[in-house]
Motif scaffolding. Structure first.
Motif, PDB file in Angstrom:
ATOM      1  N   VAL A   9       0.867  -1.173   0.000  1.00  0.00           N
ATOM      2  CA  VAL A   9       0.000   0.000   0.000  1.00  0.00           C
ATOM      3  C   VAL A   9       0.902   1.221   0.000  1.00  0.00           C
ATOM      4  O   VAL A   9       1.794   1.339   0.846  1.00  0.00           O
ATOM      5  CB  VAL A   9      -0.922   0.022   1.233  1.00  0.00           C
ATOM      6  CG1 VAL A   9      -1.659   1.359   1.323  1.00  0.00           C
ATOM      7  CG2 VAL A   9      -1.915  -1.126   1.195  1.00  0.00           C
ATOM      8  N   VAL A  10       0.688   2.125  -0.953  1.00  0.00           N
ATOM      9  CA  VAL A  10       1.482   3.355  -1.034  1.00  0.00           C
ATOM     10  C   VAL A  10       0.523   4.532  -1.043  1.00  0.00           C
ATOM     11  O   VAL A  10      -0.254   4.712  -1.981  1.00  0.00           O
ATOM     12  CB  VAL A  10       2.364   3.388  -2.304  1.00  0.00           C
ATOM     13  CG1 VAL A  10       3.220   4.657  -2.300  1.00  0.00           C
ATOM     14  CG2 VAL A  10       3.242   2.152  -2.404  1.00  0.00           C
ATOM     15  N   THR A  11       0.561   5.343  -0.006  1.00  0.00           N
ATOM     16  CA  THR A  11      -0.280   6.540   0.004  1.00  0.00           C
ATOM     17  C   THR A  11       0.378   7.609  -0.868  1.00  0.00           C
ATOM     18  O   THR A  11       1.586   7.796  -0.840  1.00  0.00           O
ATOM     19  CB  THR A  11      -0.486   7.077   1.430  1.00  0.00           C
ATOM     20  OG1 THR A  11       0.769   7.431   2.004  1.00  0.00           O
ATOM     21  CG2 THR A  11      -1.179   6.037   2.303  1.00  0.00           C
ATOM     22  N   LEU A  33      -1.384  -1.148  -4.165  1.00  0.00           N
ATOM     23  CA  LEU A  33      -2.596  -0.359  -4.059  1.00  0.00           C
ATOM     24  C   LEU A  33      -2.185   1.068  -3.744  1.00  0.00           C
ATOM     25  O   LEU A  33      -1.516   1.322  -2.736  1.00  0.00           O
ATOM     26  CB  LEU A  33      -3.528  -0.893  -2.966  1.00  0.00           C
ATOM     27  CG  LEU A  33      -4.840  -0.092  -2.851  1.00  0.00           C
ATOM     28  CD1 LEU A  33      -6.042  -1.018  -2.791  1.00  0.00           C
ATOM     29  CD2 LEU A  33      -4.838   0.840  -1.634  1.00  0.00           C
ATOM     30  N   VAL A  34      -2.557   1.983  -4.620  1.00  0.00           N
ATOM     31  CA  VAL A  34      -2.253   3.401  -4.452  1.00  0.00           C
ATOM     32  C   VAL A  34      -3.465   4.071  -3.812  1.00  0.00           C
ATOM     33  O   VAL A  34      -4.569   4.020  -4.366  1.00  0.00           O
ATOM     34  CB  VAL A  34      -1.923   4.070  -5.798  1.00  0.00           C
ATOM     35  CG1 VAL A  34      -1.780   5.576  -5.623  1.00  0.00           C
ATOM     36  CG2 VAL A  34      -0.664   3.469  -6.397  1.00  0.00           C
ATOM     37  N   GLU A  71      -7.485  -5.600   1.109  1.00  0.00           N
ATOM     38  CA  GLU A  71      -7.923  -6.970   1.420  1.00  0.00           C
ATOM     39  C   GLU A  71      -8.784  -7.518   0.291  1.00  0.00           C
ATOM     40  O   GLU A  71      -8.592  -8.654  -0.177  1.00  0.00           O
ATOM     41  CB  GLU A  71      -8.701  -6.968   2.729  1.00  0.00           C
ATOM     42  CG  GLU A  71      -9.199  -8.332   3.161  1.00  0.00           C
ATOM     43  CD  GLU A  71      -8.187  -9.119   3.965  1.00  0.00           C
ATOM     44  OE1 GLU A  71      -7.803 -10.215   3.479  1.00  0.00           O
ATOM     45  OE2 GLU A  71      -7.769  -8.677   5.036  1.00  0.00           O
ATOM     46  N   GLU A  72      -9.712  -6.699  -0.169  1.00  0.00           N
ATOM     47  CA  GLU A  72     -10.630  -7.147  -1.222  1.00  0.00           C
ATOM     48  C   GLU A  72      -9.923  -7.335  -2.555  1.00  0.00           C
ATOM     49  O   GLU A  72     -10.215  -8.288  -3.286  1.00  0.00           O
ATOM     50  CB  GLU A  72     -11.771  -6.136  -1.361  1.00  0.00           C
ATOM     51  CG  GLU A  72     -12.696  -6.090  -0.154  1.00  0.00           C
ATOM     52  CD  GLU A  72     -13.642  -4.904  -0.189  1.00  0.00           C
ATOM     53  OE1 GLU A  72     -13.624  -4.157  -1.205  1.00  0.00           O
ATOM     54  OE2 GLU A  72     -14.391  -4.705   0.788  1.00  0.00           O
ATOM     55  N   ARG A  73      -8.989  -6.445  -2.881  1.00  0.00           N
ATOM     56  CA  ARG A  73      -8.357  -6.494  -4.202  1.00  0.00           C
ATOM     57  C   ARG A  73      -7.211  -7.502  -4.268  1.00  0.00           C
ATOM     58  O   ARG A  73      -7.095  -8.260  -5.225  1.00  0.00           O
ATOM     59  CB  ARG A  73      -7.851  -5.098  -4.580  1.00  0.00           C
ATOM     60  CG  ARG A  73      -7.137  -5.044  -5.932  1.00  0.00           C
ATOM     61  CD  ARG A  73      -8.058  -5.420  -7.082  1.00  0.00           C
ATOM     62  NE  ARG A  73      -7.346  -5.480  -8.340  1.00  0.00           N
ATOM     63  CZ  ARG A  73      -7.254  -4.459  -9.192  1.00  0.00           C
ATOM     64  NH1 ARG A  73      -7.829  -3.312  -8.902  1.00  0.00           N
ATOM     65  NH2 ARG A  73      -6.591  -4.596 -10.326  1.00  0.00           N
ATOM     66  N   PHE A  74      -6.364  -7.516  -3.248  1.00  0.00           N
ATOM     67  CA  PHE A  74      -5.146  -8.328  -3.321  1.00  0.00           C
ATOM     68  C   PHE A  74      -5.009  -9.346  -2.193  1.00  0.00           C
ATOM     69  O   PHE A  74      -4.009 -10.061  -2.135  1.00  0.00           O
ATOM     70  CB  PHE A  74      -3.909  -7.425  -3.313  1.00  0.00           C
ATOM     71  CG  PHE A  74      -3.770  -6.553  -4.537  1.00  0.00           C
ATOM     72  CD1 PHE A  74      -3.822  -7.103  -5.812  1.00  0.00           C
ATOM     73  CD2 PHE A  74      -3.580  -5.189  -4.419  1.00  0.00           C
ATOM     74  CE1 PHE A  74      -3.685  -6.312  -6.945  1.00  0.00           C
ATOM     75  CE2 PHE A  74      -3.425  -4.383  -5.541  1.00  0.00           C
ATOM     76  CZ  PHE A  74      -3.489  -4.940  -6.812  1.00  0.00           C
ATOM     77  N   GLY A  75      -5.992  -9.414  -1.287  1.00  0.00           N
ATOM     78  CA  GLY A  75      -5.930 -10.399  -0.218  1.00  0.00           C
ATOM     79  C   GLY A  75      -5.186  -9.957   1.017  1.00  0.00           C
ATOM     80  O   GLY A  75      -4.991 -10.743   1.948  1.00  0.00           O
ATOM     81  N   GLY A  76      -4.754  -8.688   1.063  1.00  0.00           N
ATOM     82  CA  GLY A  76      -4.037  -8.174   2.226  1.00  0.00           C
ATOM     83  C   GLY A  76      -2.712  -7.553   1.842  1.00  0.00           C
ATOM     84  O   GLY A  76      -2.257  -7.692   0.703  1.00  0.00           O
ATOM     85  N   ALA A  77      -2.087  -6.881   2.803  1.00  0.00           N
ATOM     86  CA  ALA A  77      -0.845  -6.150   2.542  1.00  0.00           C
ATOM     87  C   ALA A  77       0.319  -6.713   3.345  1.00  0.00           C
ATOM     88  O   ALA A  77       0.159  -7.138   4.491  1.00  0.00           O
ATOM     89  CB  ALA A  77      -1.027  -4.670   2.871  1.00  0.00           C
ATOM     90  N   ASP A  78       1.502  -6.701   2.710  1.00  0.00           N
ATOM     91  CA  ASP A  78       2.757  -7.066   3.368  1.00  0.00           C
ATOM     92  C   ASP A  78       3.616  -5.837   3.629  1.00  0.00           C
ATOM     93  O   ASP A  78       4.489  -5.848   4.500  1.00  0.00           O
ATOM     94  CB  ASP A  78       3.572  -8.012   2.475  1.00  0.00           C
ATOM     95  CG  ASP A  78       2.778  -9.202   1.997  1.00  0.00           C
ATOM     96  OD1 ASP A  78       2.586 -10.130   2.791  1.00  0.00           O
ATOM     97  OD2 ASP A  78       2.332  -9.191   0.827  1.00  0.00           O
ATOM     98  N   ARG A 125      -0.242 -12.661   7.486  1.00  0.00           N
ATOM     99  CA  ARG A 125       0.625 -13.020   6.362  1.00  0.00           C
ATOM    100  C   ARG A 125       2.067 -13.280   6.802  1.00  0.00           C
ATOM    101  O   ARG A 125       2.953 -13.453   5.980  1.00  0.00           O
ATOM    102  CB  ARG A 125       0.569 -11.899   5.316  1.00  0.00           C
ATOM    103  CG  ARG A 125      -0.816 -11.783   4.672  1.00  0.00           C
ATOM    104  CD  ARG A 125      -1.007 -10.476   3.921  1.00  0.00           C
ATOM    105  NE  ARG A 125      -0.283 -10.433   2.660  1.00  0.00           N
ATOM    106  CZ  ARG A 125      -0.762 -10.841   1.485  1.00  0.00           C
ATOM    107  NH1 ARG A 125      -1.997 -11.347   1.424  1.00  0.00           N
ATOM    108  NH2 ARG A 125      -0.035 -10.748   0.390  1.00  0.00           N
ATOM    109  N   GLY A 126       2.307 -13.268   8.115  1.00  0.00           N
ATOM    110  CA  GLY A 126       3.611 -13.666   8.628  1.00  0.00           C
ATOM    111  C   GLY A 126       4.580 -12.537   8.901  1.00  0.00           C
ATOM    112  O   GLY A 126       5.765 -12.771   9.153  1.00  0.00           O
TER     113      GLY A 126
END
Length: 252
Positions: A9-11, A33-34, A71-78, A125-126
């Protein structure tokens, strides 16, 4: 560095420094995700590994909406890159409480609570990596920048605190303090000076490397800190300024 199968995720990731960060993350194999108010340009918008979420980081609910979107688009963020921020120049005489509060909301509150919103995903996601974009103005100051400098010093401070608190979850937190990075806004600032040619030459003299920075320079540092190559680095503020803050000023 390999970021295959990682989601970031990049704001403010669609322009300026943020776009350089997004491009570097994509080149390393990440999906991004921007989160920003402005729509993506045609190039980023056509990339299947990029998603845009319309977010106003001044709103309290924005971090949690961003978390739901990734979460909806990519399944979560690392990976979280807290890049978005803004600056104004005002003397203390002219600055209002509302000016100050708006700066702290966008530059400090939003990054902290976006990290909070993404914690469940990163834990599931660990682990993960948080990279906050601070500034050399969190170390020194230009005139009329009391609010901006205060906010960026705060970014550096909460970076260290989050590194301490989140290490047990396998989540690292670092900051990058960029110096002068070329952009439309910084170029406009130079061109607005009484003698732009002399202003640009003077600016270059401040940099031992002989040039000012590019968004890609910050993006490269972000990718390193987000990768496993930086697995033993947390709680640090990495200055990316071409040596500007290392050079003592002389009157000649």
């Amino acid at each position: 560095m390999d970021l295959q199968d990682k989601v970031a995720v990049v704001t403010g990731g669609g322009r300026g420094i943020g776009r350089g960060i997004t491009q570097r993350l994509l080149a390393a194999g990440a999906r991004v995700l921007v989160a920003q108010r402005q729509p993506l340009d045609e190039v980023l918008g056509a990339n299947p590994n990029v998603a845009w979420f319309n977010a106003d980081l001044g709103e309290v609910e924005a971090p949690y909406a961003i978390a739901r979107a990734v979460e909806e688009r990519f399944g979560g963020a690392d990976i979280l890159v807290n890049n978005a921020g803004f600056m104004f120049e005002k003397s203390l005489d002219d600055m209002t409480e509302a000016d100050w509060d708006r700066m702290m909301v966008v530059n400090m509150r939003a990054p902290v609570f976006l990290a909070k919103a993404l914690l469940p995903q990163m834990r599931r996601r660990g682990g993960g990596s948080i990279v906050n974009i601070g500034s050399i103005e969190g170390i020194g100051s230009n005139p009329w920048h009391a609010a901006y400098c205060g906010s960026k010093a705060g970014v550096h401070g909460f970076t260290r605190a989050l590194a301490v608190d989140l290490g047990r979850d396998g989540i690292r937190c670092n900051a990058i303090a960029p110096g002068w990075i070329n952009s439309d806004l910084s170029n406009d600032y130079i061109e607005a000076q009484p003698d732009p040619v002399s202003a640009r030459a003077g600016l270059l003299k401040l940099h031992p490397v002989g040039r000012t920075g590019e968004p890609d320079d910050v993006g490269a540092a972000v990718v390193f800190l987000a990768s496993d190559d930086a697995a033993f680095i947390t709680g640090q503020v990495i200055v990316v300024d071409g040596g500007r803050t290392a050079k003592l000023p002389l009157p000649f």
